[in-house]
Design a protein around this motif. Structure first.
Motif, short mmCIF file in Angstrom:
data_model
loop_
_atom_site.label_atom_id
_atom_site.label_comp_id
_atom_site.label_asym_id
_atom_site.label_seq_id
_atom_site.Cartn_x
_atom_site.Cartn_y
_atom_site.Cartn_z
N HIS A 1 33.36 -61.73 44.16
CA HIS A 1 33.92 -61.45 42.83
C HIS A 1 32.82 -61.64 41.80
CE1 HIS A 1 36.99 -61.41 39.66
NE2 HIS A 1 36.52 -62.57 39.21
N SER A 2 32.39 -60.54 41.19
CA SER A 2 31.28 -60.59 40.23
C SER A 2 31.66 -59.79 38.99
CB SER A 2 30.00 -60.02 40.86
OG SER A 2 28.91 -60.16 39.99
N PRO A 3 32.43 -60.41 38.11
CA PRO A 3 33.01 -59.70 36.97
C PRO A 3 32.06 -59.64 35.77
CG PRO A 3 33.79 -61.94 36.98
CD PRO A 3 32.87 -61.81 38.17
N CYS A 4 32.47 -58.84 34.80
CA CYS A 4 31.75 -58.77 33.53
C CYS A 4 32.73 -58.26 32.49
CB CYS A 4 30.54 -57.84 33.64
SG CYS A 4 30.97 -56.11 33.95
N THR A 5 32.30 -58.22 31.26
CA THR A 5 33.13 -57.62 30.22
C THR A 5 33.18 -56.11 30.40
OG1 THR A 5 31.19 -57.60 28.79
CG2 THR A 5 32.71 -59.45 28.54
N ALA A 6 34.25 -55.51 29.94
CA ALA A 6 34.48 -54.08 30.18
C ALA A 6 33.37 -53.22 29.58
CB ALA A 6 35.83 -53.66 29.61
N ASP A 7 32.77 -53.66 28.49
CA ASP A 7 31.75 -52.84 27.84
C ASP A 7 30.47 -52.72 28.66
OD1 ASP A 7 31.62 -55.73 26.91
OD2 ASP A 7 29.66 -55.02 26.24
N LEU A 8 30.28 -53.61 29.64
CA LEU A 8 29.09 -53.54 30.49
C LEU A 8 29.25 -52.54 31.63
CD1 LEU A 8 28.04 -57.30 30.69
CD2 LEU A 8 27.15 -55.50 29.19
N LYS A 9 30.45 -52.02 31.82
CA LYS A 9 30.67 -51.02 32.86
C LYS A 9 30.55 -49.62 32.25
CE LYS A 9 31.54 -53.23 36.77
NZ LYS A 9 30.73 -53.01 38.00
N VAL A 10 29.41 -49.34 31.63
CA VAL A 10 29.16 -48.03 31.06
C VAL A 10 29.10 -47.00 32.18
CG1 VAL A 10 27.96 -48.95 29.05
CG2 VAL A 10 26.67 -48.41 31.12
N PRO A 11 29.41 -45.72 31.92
CA PRO A 11 29.47 -44.72 33.00
C PRO A 11 28.11 -44.20 33.44
CG PRO A 11 30.08 -43.71 30.92
CD PRO A 11 29.89 -45.18 30.64
N ASP A 12 27.14 -45.09 33.56
CA ASP A 12 25.79 -44.76 34.02
C ASP A 12 25.43 -45.82 35.06
OD1 ASP A 12 23.02 -44.69 34.40
OD2 ASP A 12 22.62 -44.03 32.35
N PHE A 13 25.24 -45.39 36.31
CA PHE A 13 25.03 -46.35 37.38
C PHE A 13 23.70 -47.09 37.27
CE2 PHE A 13 28.50 -44.00 39.34
CZ PHE A 13 29.21 -45.02 39.94
N ALA A 14 22.75 -46.58 36.49
CA ALA A 14 21.51 -47.31 36.30
C ALA A 14 21.70 -48.47 35.34
CB ALA A 14 20.43 -46.37 35.77
N ARG A 15 22.57 -48.32 34.35
CA ARG A 15 22.70 -49.31 33.29
C ARG A 15 23.90 -50.23 33.44
NH1 ARG A 15 23.75 -47.76 28.43
NH2 ARG A 15 24.57 -45.68 28.89
#
Length: 442
Positions: A309-323
């Protein structure tokens, strides 16, 4: 006897069948015939045909508290664990600030957790370049083992071990009989792979090649041969690792390995472009690879199934797999996710107990956890194995409502969760104030 729990399907080390479990003082007193009458004023809980499992033990959880508690915190992580049938978790040493790499940092972590956890919590320490002198003090202070990376971790405060660093850390840990748990991807293979950018999952997958895992595990096992260190390979995603692990075990090396629910249930072919809630490192791979992981669980080449389980805030899941931040949020869903696929492949509740409770407890040296047997803690998960539900991210208890399982229909409803003989969650809802304890190495 204070409490008697009955089910027609109690999972014990001897098998699954009708039984009654007697509980006194938060411990299992005896496993008795199903029809055993309660003694004295004992309270009876009858679960009918629901499966009574040992409480799950998740040895791979990033709580991120303190320092990044907006990503996840001890109250929310342990509520999610309780709702999902997990009664013990072990917190990873990175993604919190400070990382758990000195005794002072461990005390900071324990202070953040104390009085705020709904399940029992232990701690891994961290092995970094230059902190060899901190490892024995951390071991003596009660950490359960030491996490290290062979490739960049993703956070600056937790650098990876180069080959020379590994040859410094491994004999130190071996010298006091400790455990080294390792994120094994080869940095050279990663640097030589096509670099990801943009929303295509295929591009991201190509950037984390199978051989990066295989080569790293091969190097790690060479260090084991040199130094005799007991090691555990984290989150195996690639089938190319499996022959290497099998050969090491056949040779008697002190090595174990785990995989994760997302590698056993999700496939690369079904990940939509831009859906970075599926991003993790190492990555979710192809369906044929998933089949090989299941075979390795069946044969014992892989020991454990734990969440990572390695969560983050939703804003860090941008739709770019590099970032996008890499990590799957799944703490509450591991049991039904794995059961959904396991039942389809002919596995039973006893397999779940072995992979998700008994083996992780043994790995971490938590000898009162992981089995329904006399003398163990009275920790239980009650599972309705044939019922289904559809995952709604907003209904999960981890801090940020992001999960790769959203919209999936899963088999297996966790009816209730019990910690030391006390019901702490009912039908997915935590019931009590935090009553979990902080665990240290025995």
């Amino acid at each position: 006897m204070e409490l008697l729990l009955r089910s027609t399907r109690v999972v014990t080390p001897d098998g699954t069948g009708p039984a009654a479990v007697a509980v006194t003082g938060g411990r299992i007193e005896a496993v008795l015939p199903y029809a055993t009458p309660p003694g004295g004023a004992a309270r009876v809980e009858d679960f009918g045909d629901d499966v009574l499992l040992p409480g799950l033990v998740d040895t791979h959880v990033h709580v991120n508290d303190p320092g990044r508690s907006e990503w996840e915190g001890f109250p929310t992580a342990t509520r999610a664990a309780a709702a999902g049938g997990i009664t013990t978790l072990v917190d990873m040493p990175l993604n919190s600030l400070p990382p758990t790499t000195t005794v002072a940092h461990l005390r900071c972590k324990q202070a953040a957790a104390r009085g705020r956890v709904h399940v029992d919590v232990g701690f891994w320490g961290g092995a970094l370049p230059g902190n060899r002198g901190d490892l024995r003090p951390l071991h003596d202070a009660g950490v359960l083992g030491f996490k290290s990376f062979l490739s960049p971790s993703g956070v600056e405060e937790f650098p990876h071990l180069a080959p020379g660093d590994l040859d410094a850390v491994a004999p130190e840990v071996a010298g006091f009989g400790g455990l080294l748990i390792v994120h094994a991807e080869d940095p050279g293979r990663l640097a030589g792979a096509p670099q990801p950018g943009g929303p295509r999952y295929a591009d991201f997958l190509a950037s984390r090649p199978h051989d990066a895992e295989r080569d790293a595990v091969t190097s790690l096992l060479a260090a084991v041969r040199r130094h005799g260190t007991r090691v555990h390979v984290l989150h195996v995603s690639s089938a190319r690792v499996l022959p290497v692990l099998a050969g090491a075990r056949a040779a008697g090396l002190p090595v174990s390995a785990e995989t994760c629910p997302h590698f056993l249930t999700l496939t690369a072919e079904e990940v939509p472009d831009g859906a970075t809630e599926f991003k993790c490192c190492p990555p979710i791979r192809e369906a044929a690879n998933r089949d090989a992981l299941w075979s390795a669980l069946a044969t014992g080449t892989l020991d454990c199934v734990v969440s990572d389980h390695s969560p983050c805030t939703a804003d860090l899941k941008v739709p770019d797999f590099a970032r996008a931040w890499g990590g799957i949020s799944s703490l509450q869903l591991g049991l039904p996710a794995v059961w959904t696929e396991a039942r389809r492949r002919g596995h039973g509740p006893g397999d779940l107990a072995r992979w998700m409770a008994t083996a992780p407890a043994a790995l971490a040296g938590l000898h009162t956890k992981g089995a329904i047997a006399p003398g163990r803690d009275a920790d239980f998960a009650v599972l309705a194995p044939d019922e289904t539900f559809t995952v709604e991210a907003a209904g999960l208890h981890h801090r940020n409502p992001v999960t790769a399982y959203a919209g999936r229909t899963l088999h297996g409803v966790v009816r209730s969760t019990w910690l030391r003989g006390r019901r702490i969650a009912d039908h997915g809802t935590p019931l009590t104030e935090p009553t979990g304890r902080l665990l240290e190495r025995a």
